[in-house]
Write an enzyme that holds these catalytic residues in place. Sequence first.
Site, PDB file in Angstrom:
ATOM      1  N   CYS A 120       0.833  -1.205   0.000  1.00  0.00           N
ATOM      2  CA  CYS A 120       0.000   0.000   0.000  1.00  0.00           C
ATOM      3  C   CYS A 120       0.870   1.260   0.000  1.00  0.00           C
ATOM      4  O   CYS A 120       1.470   1.560  -1.020  1.00  0.00           O
ATOM      5  CB  CYS A 120      -0.985  -0.053   1.162  1.00  0.00           C
ATOM      6  SG  CYS A 120      -2.483   0.872   0.789  1.00  0.00           S
ATOM      7  N   HIS A 125      -3.518  -5.103   0.634  1.00  0.00           N
ATOM      8  CA  HIS A 125      -2.920  -5.605   1.882  1.00  0.00           C
ATOM      9  C   HIS A 125      -2.957  -7.138   1.903  1.00  0.00           C
ATOM     10  O   HIS A 125      -3.914  -7.722   2.410  1.00  0.00           O
ATOM     11  CB  HIS A 125      -3.684  -5.060   3.091  1.00  0.00           C
ATOM     12  CG  HIS A 125      -3.496  -3.601   3.294  1.00  0.00           C
ATOM     13  ND1 HIS A 125      -2.494  -3.088   4.095  1.00  0.00           N
ATOM     14  CD2 HIS A 125      -4.165  -2.539   2.802  1.00  0.00           C
ATOM     15  CE1 HIS A 125      -2.560  -1.765   4.078  1.00  0.00           C
ATOM     16  NE2 HIS A 125      -3.564  -1.408   3.299  1.00  0.00           N
ATOM     17  N   GLU A 155      -1.434  -9.103   3.739  1.00  0.00           N
ATOM     18  CA  GLU A 155      -1.314  -9.665   5.098  1.00  0.00           C
ATOM     19  C   GLU A 155      -2.649 -10.112   5.682  1.00  0.00           C
ATOM     20  O   GLU A 155      -2.702 -11.013   6.508  1.00  0.00           O
ATOM     21  CB  GLU A 155      -0.625  -8.656   6.029  1.00  0.00           C
ATOM     22  CG  GLU A 155      -1.406  -7.392   6.382  1.00  0.00           C
ATOM     23  CD  GLU A 155      -1.207  -6.237   5.402  1.00  0.00           C
ATOM     24  OE1 GLU A 155      -0.874  -6.498   4.228  1.00  0.00           O
ATOM     25  OE2 GLU A 155      -1.410  -5.069   5.803  1.00  0.00           O
TER      26      GLU A 155
END
Length: 537
Positions: A382, A509, A511
């Site tokens: 990001c 993202h 994650e």
Amino acid sequence: MAETKFIFITGGVVSSLGKGITASCIGRLLKNRGLKIFMQKFDPYLNYDPGTMSPCQHGEVFVTGDGAETDLDLGHYERFTDEPVSRHSNVTTGRIYSSVIEKERKGHFNGGTVQVIPHITNEIKNYLRKAAASGADVVLTEIGGTVGDIEGQPYLEAIRQARRDFGYENTFYIHVTLVPYLRSADEIKTKPTQHSVRELKSMGLQPDMIILRTEVPVPVEQREKIASFCDVADRAVIQALDLDIVYEQVNKFKEQKVDEIICQHFKLKTNSANLSEWNTMLDKIKNIDGEVKIALVGKYTSLKDAYISVNEALAHAGYQFRKNVKIKRIESDDLTEETIGTLLKGMSGILMPGGFGVRGTKGALLACKYARENKIPFLGICLGMQMATIEFARNVLDYKDADSSEFNPLTKNKVIDFLPPGQYPSIDLGGTMRLGDYNCQLDKDSRVYKYYGEEMVAERHRHRYGFNNDYRKEFQKKGLDFVGINPENNLVEIVELKDHPWFVACQFHPEFKSRPNKAHPLFIGFIEAALNYQKGE
Ligand code: GLN
């Protein structure tokens, strides 16, 4: 399956007890019994959602697939249970009040006086019903904060009423407390737990199970004492010892029959929880041999929880290679031409996570340059991707004024700019970004494609700015490839440096989608490159 069952998890004595982990472990056990679960958290603060809160204060903002900005506990829920959470999974007081007030303005209450009981409590209970409407057999609802907090009272009242509304056999209350160990006296103290349960009872709530968070094992006599003082069955006093591998808590709860006690209460007949896959994952974690050092260069490094999903995703990718990922948190503000060599010394990879605002961007740009020039594996996420492209524009394309309109709205070369109209509803800060799942189409010749193994993927987003397509050709010419594109809006999702072992940055993202037994492809690629770098390849 018959009516939905509800489990309520409250906390006592102190905050940060790991209620979220507790709820997640129980969710995982119930799921592995073949039950459909729905995880939910009630947060008593007044913000509408945590989207506008500083990560240094409240930790990471977790984004759901359907685009809600939520509490980081929801990240635990998804990682442990691998069940998607939704916008009905996180409810705050701000959200409850704003919908009640909106209804009042529309005249929904027929001239009645609007009050905490019943209007606020009814609204809270509506969210229990919304959770049940997902088709879940069991809804697990964690109440944020600690029993006794003023803000939490309407929630406790609502869940008290829930037993009347949904029935005794359909509701189960778990209270998580701290059992402190006093080193000097070499004693475990049960008094705080007794007080906390008394407080809970004063609100009309009787726990069905008490979970003791503790540093040292709690002897049977002490557990029996708690059971008798708090009016809970002996076997329903459970201990949750601090563990090196947090995922093992699932097994510890199973050993103590947590899920069995719950299912007996609910009169749910299921097979016992099958943990064979879970145990395979634990074996991998237990057999870790060696480590790899990664620098996390970000803006909110003062609080570990600010990047909790990134930390977890790195660890998950490490498990794939049976390596421990050692993370060095570096505040990007601390990076200068003078310090960078020392601060990044010995690091086998640089991860640059998301962030907002101009502070720290100078140091971040230096880190991107360092990784690019020294061929150190790099993963930008990001803001990390935005920094990587700005650095490339400044130092490779020679646009010295290249910037993001977030940091310098007057610059000529806005390589990162506002998303095209329609992508961002307004400039208000709350809930107005490009949020949640969007598609990303991968270039089959890219490095990242090798790790994903599929052409179309959905990834989670949380951003207001993005790559300015006017510059694509020039970047490509100089060796920065655009290997992931959102096909609906032609937005840049992933960039990859051609002449580099692993310089990958993405607008989304990754994650949030990593699981302990299913590491995210981009993290796997990054860690593999870091291990190769470490070996000197
Ligand atoms: N501040 C940037 C944006 O709004 C990046 C956001 C992020 O890193 N989550 O686009």
